[in-house]
Write a protein that holds these residues in place. Sequence first.
Motif, PDB file in Angstrom:
ATOM      1  N   ARG A 282       0.839  -1.207   0.000  1.00 47.43           N
ATOM      2  CA  ARG A 282       0.000   0.000   0.000  1.00 47.43           C
ATOM      3  C   ARG A 282       0.870   1.251   0.000  1.00 47.43           C
ATOM      4  O   ARG A 282       0.568   2.220  -0.695  1.00 47.43           O
ATOM      5  CB  ARG A 282      -0.919   0.015   1.217  1.00 47.43           C
ATOM      6  CG  ARG A 282      -2.117  -0.884   1.079  1.00 47.43           C
ATOM      7  CD  ARG A 282      -3.049  -0.737   2.252  1.00 47.43           C
ATOM      8  NE  ARG A 282      -4.197  -1.603   2.098  1.00 47.43           N
ATOM      9  CZ  ARG A 282      -4.893  -2.093   3.099  1.00 47.43           C
ATOM     10  NH1 ARG A 282      -4.577  -1.796   4.344  1.00 47.43           N
ATOM     11  NH2 ARG A 282      -5.923  -2.870   2.869  1.00 47.43           N
ATOM     12  N   ASP A 283       1.938   1.228   0.793  1.00 49.74           N
ATOM     13  CA  ASP A 283       2.856   2.375   0.827  1.00 49.74           C
ATOM     14  C   ASP A 283       3.459   2.624  -0.544  1.00 49.74           C
ATOM     15  O   ASP A 283       3.533   3.761  -1.011  1.00 49.74           O
ATOM     16  CB  ASP A 283       3.970   2.158   1.851  1.00 49.74           C
ATOM     17  CG  ASP A 283       3.474   2.227   3.284  1.00 49.74           C
ATOM     18  OD1 ASP A 283       2.325   2.666   3.513  1.00 49.74           O
ATOM     19  OD2 ASP A 283       4.239   1.823   4.184  1.00 49.74           O
ATOM     20  N   ARG A 284       3.905   1.553  -1.214  1.00 50.40           N
ATOM     21  CA  ARG A 284       4.478   1.692  -2.556  1.00 50.40           C
ATOM     22  C   ARG A 284       3.436   2.217  -3.539  1.00 50.40           C
ATOM     23  O   ARG A 284       3.715   3.077  -4.362  1.00 50.40           O
ATOM     24  CB  ARG A 284       5.037   0.364  -3.051  1.00 50.40           C
ATOM     25  CG  ARG A 284       6.454   0.083  -2.601  1.00 50.40           C
ATOM     26  CD  ARG A 284       7.016  -1.143  -3.293  1.00 50.40           C
ATOM     27  NE  ARG A 284       6.264  -2.347  -2.987  1.00 50.40           N
ATOM     28  CZ  ARG A 284       6.506  -3.160  -1.951  1.00 50.40           C
ATOM     29  NH1 ARG A 284       7.501  -2.896  -1.148  1.00 50.40           N
ATOM     30  NH2 ARG A 284       5.783  -4.217  -1.744  1.00 50.40           N
ATOM     31  N   ASP A 285       2.215   1.705  -3.438  1.00 52.10           N
ATOM     32  CA  ASP A 285       1.141   2.139  -4.320  1.00 52.10           C
ATOM     33  C   ASP A 285       0.840   3.620  -4.110  1.00 52.10           C
ATOM     34  O   ASP A 285       0.669   4.360  -5.067  1.00 52.10           O
ATOM     35  CB  ASP A 285      -0.109   1.292  -4.071  1.00 52.10           C
ATOM     36  CG  ASP A 285      -1.230   1.592  -5.041  1.00 52.10           C
ATOM     37  OD1 ASP A 285      -0.970   1.610  -6.257  1.00 52.10           O
ATOM     38  OD2 ASP A 285      -2.367   1.820  -4.577  1.00 52.10           O
ATOM     39  N   ALA A 286       0.811   4.052  -2.855  1.00 58.27           N
ATOM     40  CA  ALA A 286       0.538   5.460  -2.554  1.00 58.27           C
ATOM     41  C   ALA A 286       1.648   6.351  -3.105  1.00 58.27           C
ATOM     42  O   ALA A 286       1.367   7.427  -3.645  1.00 58.27           O
ATOM     43  CB  ALA A 286       0.396   5.647  -1.050  1.00 58.27           C
ATOM     44  N   ARG A 287       2.894   5.929  -2.989  1.00 58.10           N
ATOM     45  CA  ARG A 287       4.016   6.722  -3.518  1.00 58.10           C
ATOM     46  C   ARG A 287       3.953   6.809  -5.043  1.00 58.10           C
ATOM     47  O   ARG A 287       4.264   7.837  -5.620  1.00 58.10           O
ATOM     48  CB  ARG A 287       5.353   6.126  -3.079  1.00 58.10           C
ATOM     49  CG  ARG A 287       5.687   6.413  -1.620  1.00 58.10           C
ATOM     50  CD  ARG A 287       7.125   6.059  -1.303  1.00 58.10           C
ATOM     51  NE  ARG A 287       7.469   4.675  -1.589  1.00 58.10           N
ATOM     52  CZ  ARG A 287       7.360   3.671  -0.728  1.00 58.10           C
ATOM     53  NH1 ARG A 287       6.923   3.891   0.484  1.00 58.10           N
ATOM     54  NH2 ARG A 287       7.702   2.445  -1.077  1.00 58.10           N
ATOM     55  N   GLN A 288       3.538   5.723  -5.686  1.00 53.04           N
ATOM     56  CA  GLN A 288       3.470   5.715  -7.151  1.00 53.04           C
ATOM     57  C   GLN A 288       2.354   6.639  -7.658  1.00 53.04           C
ATOM     58  O   GLN A 288       2.433   7.136  -8.780  1.00 53.04           O
ATOM     59  CB  GLN A 288       3.263   4.306  -7.673  1.00 53.04           C
ATOM     60  CG  GLN A 288       4.496   3.431  -7.513  1.00 53.04           C
ATOM     61  CD  GLN A 288       4.243   1.984  -7.902  1.00 53.04           C
ATOM     62  OE1 GLN A 288       3.118   1.591  -8.150  1.00 53.04           O
ATOM     63  NE2 GLN A 288       5.295   1.187  -7.922  1.00 53.04           N
ATOM     64  N   GLN A 289       1.323   6.836  -6.854  1.00 52.52           N
ATOM     65  CA  GLN A 289       0.208   7.675  -7.280  1.00 52.52           C
ATOM     66  C   GLN A 289       0.494   9.163  -7.102  1.00 52.52           C
ATOM     67  O   GLN A 289      -0.264   9.992  -7.565  1.00 52.52           O
ATOM     68  CB  GLN A 289      -1.067   7.282  -6.541  1.00 52.52           C
ATOM     69  CG  GLN A 289      -1.552   5.917  -6.951  1.00 52.52           C
ATOM     70  CD  GLN A 289      -2.835   5.533  -6.244  1.00 52.52           C
ATOM     71  OE1 GLN A 289      -3.473   6.348  -5.595  1.00 52.52           O
ATOM     72  NE2 GLN A 289      -3.222   4.273  -6.374  1.00 52.52           N
ATOM     73  N   LEU A 290       1.580   9.496  -6.407  1.00 53.00           N
ATOM     74  CA  LEU A 290       1.920  10.921  -6.200  1.00 53.00           C
ATOM     75  C   LEU A 290       2.455  11.549  -7.448  1.00 53.00           C
ATOM     76  O   LEU A 290       2.940  11.076  -8.343  1.00 53.00           O
ATOM     77  CB  LEU A 290       2.946  11.053  -5.070  1.00 53.00           C
ATOM     78  CG  LEU A 290       2.434  10.661  -3.695  1.00 53.00           C
ATOM     79  CD1 LEU A 290       3.539  10.813  -2.673  1.00 53.00           C
ATOM     80  CD2 LEU A 290       1.255  11.514  -3.287  1.00 53.00           C
TER      81      LEU A 290
END
Length: 149
Positions: free
Chosen positions: A141-149
């Motif tokens: 989830r953390d990686r996914d959130a960073r990719q969406q920035l």
Amino acid sequence: MTFDKSRAAGVLATEMARLYTAELQFRLAPHGLSPAQFLVLNELWRRDCQTQRELTEQLGVEQATMANTLARMLRDHLIARKPHPDDRRSQLVCLSEAARALELSATTAAVEVNNTVLHGLPPAERELFLSMLGRIVSGMRDRDARQQL
């Protein structure tokens, strides 16, 4: 190099999720619930009257998916929408009496499914397995959130 699906985390996790969801669907059907509806209700049983956005974020689903689930739940008289006291643009999603009455039986069914899934593991391994899954999901989830920035 070969790809061994019996050792691929994603393949195994997908199969486990599919089997878990099928069993949960089977156990919740007598209560008139789908797994998605149960997950929403579970959040509302913990804290009633939340916004659709809060529910979407807590369950990690798409806004459209949540909207469809809530529409079915409204149709089935499991929830009611109420005006948000502090934000005229928002509504609160609140439990109906029918949904409150389902809490014990539906939760019991879900706990039984979880126990069935984990049955083959000794208690210490269950805790380790669940801890590891939680850390993996959190990291993804953390990686996914960073990719969406």
